[in-house]
Design a protein around this motif. Structure first.
Motif, PDB file in Angstrom:
ATOM      1  N   ALA A 219      92.723  -8.982  44.506  1.00 60.44           N
ATOM      2  CA  ALA A 219      92.670 -10.241  45.252  1.00 60.44           C
ATOM      3  C   ALA A 219      94.035 -10.908  45.373  1.00 60.44           C
ATOM      4  CB  ALA A 219      91.687 -11.194  44.582  1.00 60.44           C
ATOM      5  N   GLY A 220      95.072 -10.311  44.770  1.00 63.77           N
ATOM      6  CA  GLY A 220      96.415 -10.858  44.897  1.00 63.77           C
ATOM      7  C   GLY A 220      96.897 -11.662  43.710  1.00 63.77           C
ATOM      8  N   THR A 221      96.126 -11.715  42.634  1.00 62.73           N
ATOM      9  CA  THR A 221      96.540 -12.458  41.453  1.00 62.73           C
ATOM     10  C   THR A 221      97.581 -11.656  40.680  1.00 62.73           C
ATOM     11  OG1 THR A 221      94.356 -13.468  41.289  1.00 62.73           O
ATOM     12  CG2 THR A 221      95.748 -13.565  39.338  1.00 62.73           C
ATOM     13  N   ASP A 222      98.696 -12.294  40.356  1.00 66.59           N
ATOM     14  CA  ASP A 222      99.784 -11.640  39.640  1.00 66.59           C
ATOM     15  C   ASP A 222     100.009 -12.368  38.324  1.00 66.59           C
ATOM     16  OD1 ASP A 222     101.885 -10.084  38.914  1.00 66.59           O
ATOM     17  OD2 ASP A 222     103.329 -10.934  40.329  1.00 66.59           O
ATOM     18  N   SER A 223      99.708 -11.708  37.207  1.00 69.76           N
ATOM     19  CA  SER A 223      99.838 -12.344  35.901  1.00 69.76           C
ATOM     20  C   SER A 223     100.195 -11.290  34.868  1.00 69.76           C
ATOM     21  CB  SER A 223      98.529 -13.048  35.505  1.00 69.76           C
ATOM     22  OG  SER A 223      97.447 -12.143  35.534  1.00 69.76           O
TER      23      SER A 223
ATOM     24  N   ALA B  22      86.048 -19.091  36.361  1.00 66.88           N
ATOM     25  CA  ALA B  22      86.815 -19.250  35.132  1.00 66.88           C
ATOM     26  C   ALA B  22      87.902 -18.195  35.000  1.00 66.88           C
ATOM     27  CB  ALA B  22      85.878 -19.197  33.919  1.00 66.88           C
ATOM     28  N   SER B  23      87.603 -16.966  35.399  1.00 64.75           N
ATOM     29  CA  SER B  23      88.616 -15.906  35.338  1.00 64.75           C
ATOM     30  C   SER B  23      89.765 -16.168  36.298  1.00 64.75           C
ATOM     31  CB  SER B  23      87.965 -14.549  35.643  1.00 64.75           C
ATOM     32  OG  SER B  23      87.410 -14.536  36.944  1.00 64.75           O
ATOM     33  N   LEU B  24      89.473 -16.706  37.472  1.00 64.58           N
ATOM     34  CA  LEU B  24      90.542 -17.079  38.407  1.00 64.58           C
ATOM     35  C   LEU B  24      91.414 -18.184  37.836  1.00 64.58           C
ATOM     36  CD1 LEU B  24      88.779 -17.086  41.916  1.00 64.58           C
ATOM     37  CD2 LEU B  24      90.523 -15.494  41.096  1.00 64.58           C
ATOM     38  N   PHE B  25      90.782 -19.169  37.208  1.00 61.15           N
ATOM     39  CA  PHE B  25      91.536 -20.279  36.632  1.00 61.15           C
ATOM     40  C   PHE B  25      92.407 -19.827  35.473  1.00 61.15           C
ATOM     41  CE2 PHE B  25      91.726 -23.569  33.311  1.00 61.15           C
ATOM     42  CZ  PHE B  25      92.464 -24.540  33.983  1.00 61.15           C
ATOM     43  N   LEU B  26      91.870 -18.965  34.605  1.00 64.25           N
ATOM     44  CA  LEU B  26      92.619 -18.537  33.429  1.00 64.25           C
ATOM     45  C   LEU B  26      93.799 -17.647  33.792  1.00 64.25           C
ATOM     46  CD1 LEU B  26      89.660 -17.798  30.957  1.00 64.25           C
ATOM     47  CD2 LEU B  26      91.273 -19.703  30.866  1.00 64.25           C
TER      48      LEU B  26
END
Length: 273
Positions: free
Chosen positions: A138-142, A265-269
């Motif tokens: 989805a494009g999340t980079d962490s 919650a996973s998106l926020f964390l």
């Protein structure tokens, strides 16, 4: 016979042309439309190249992620000799709704508890890895390790909250023996789920091109496990058409809404790392 340039051109023209041709290239204006376009737009000439961009490290090569997996598999290995004994018990807990004839079979031993705990941890870590892979699509980079460890902890919290909710619902709406049967069906479904999704989870750490396919395979396995568990709950709680209303409320409150909250919650964390 060809004539020389001095005889063709007027006097005083040949010398300035030769001087202009012998000037340095940097003092000359761009001689072509392509060069003029590159100068105006500010593009980098092909002779200078483009600065390299560092490629993101695969999660499978992260030392923190590998330490987490090694500790998990060591815990599983310590209880490996008991697995063949209890896997059949877990399958029976998942599908059967009849009370066992032998009263001693109802007693949970320490070995069964350790095997169940190791498989539940395997399930939660695998879910954390697959959630990380889905969010990366989805494009999340962490950070790899922090995100996977956080999502695995979120999966553990979700499992404990579900177990407490099933215990409460079973205590209110059915007999203690059937409530125990329902709770064991839930723990068994999660334990057996871990054995099926651990391989896709491990592959997603090293094969980023196949993450999307692996996530969809694991999601299908998760849905199948939930359908089997929900069908067992339906056989335990359904008595008449009026009880169907309570069952629909159960599906909305314990099976659908919590999954949406877990995704949020996973998106926020992961966005905070």
């Amino acid at each position: 016979m060809l004539q020389s340039a001095d005889s063709i051109l007027p006097p005083g023209i040949v010398k300035p042309i030769l001087e202009a041709a012998m000037t340095e290239p940097e003092n000359m204006a761009p001689s072509s439309a392509m060069e003029r376009g590159m100068t105006i737009t500010g593009k980098i000439p092909y002779t200078e190249g483009i600065a390299p961009i560092a490629r993101r490290e695969l999660p499978g090569y992260d030392s923190g992620v590998m330490t987490l997996l090694i500790c998990l598999f060591l815990f599983i290995t310590l209880n490996l000799r008991h697995y063949s004994t209890f896997l059949k018990t877990f399958a029976q807990n998942l599908f059967s709704v009849r009370k066992r004839a032998n009263v001693f079979d109802e007693r949970s031993t320490m070995s069964e508890t350790r095997v169940l705990a190791s498989l539940i941890l395997l399930t939660c870590v695998s879910e954390g890895i697959l959630l990380f892979g889905a969010l990366s699509l989805a494009g999340t980079d962490s950070d790899n390790f922090i995100s996977i460890a956080t999502l695995s902890g979120l999966a553990v919290g979700y499992y404990l909250a579900e177990y407490a909710a099933y215990r409460t619902v079973g205590y209110i709406f059915t007999t203690p023996s059937r409530a125990e049967m329902w709770a064991k069906g839930f723990t068994s479904s999660q334990a057996l789920l871990g054995l099926t999704i651990c391989i896709p989870a491990l592959l997603s750490l090293f094969v980023p091109a196949a993450v999307e396919v692996l996530v969809w395979i694991s999601t299908s396995l998760y849905i199948i496990a939930r359908i089997i568990f929900i069908s067992k709950g339906f056989r335990i709680f359904y008595h008449n058409s009026f009880s169907l209303i309570y069952f629909i409320l159960y599906l909305c409150s314990l099976e659908i809404i919590p999954l949406i909250l877990i995704y949020k919650a996973s998106l926020f964390l992961t966005s905070s790392f």
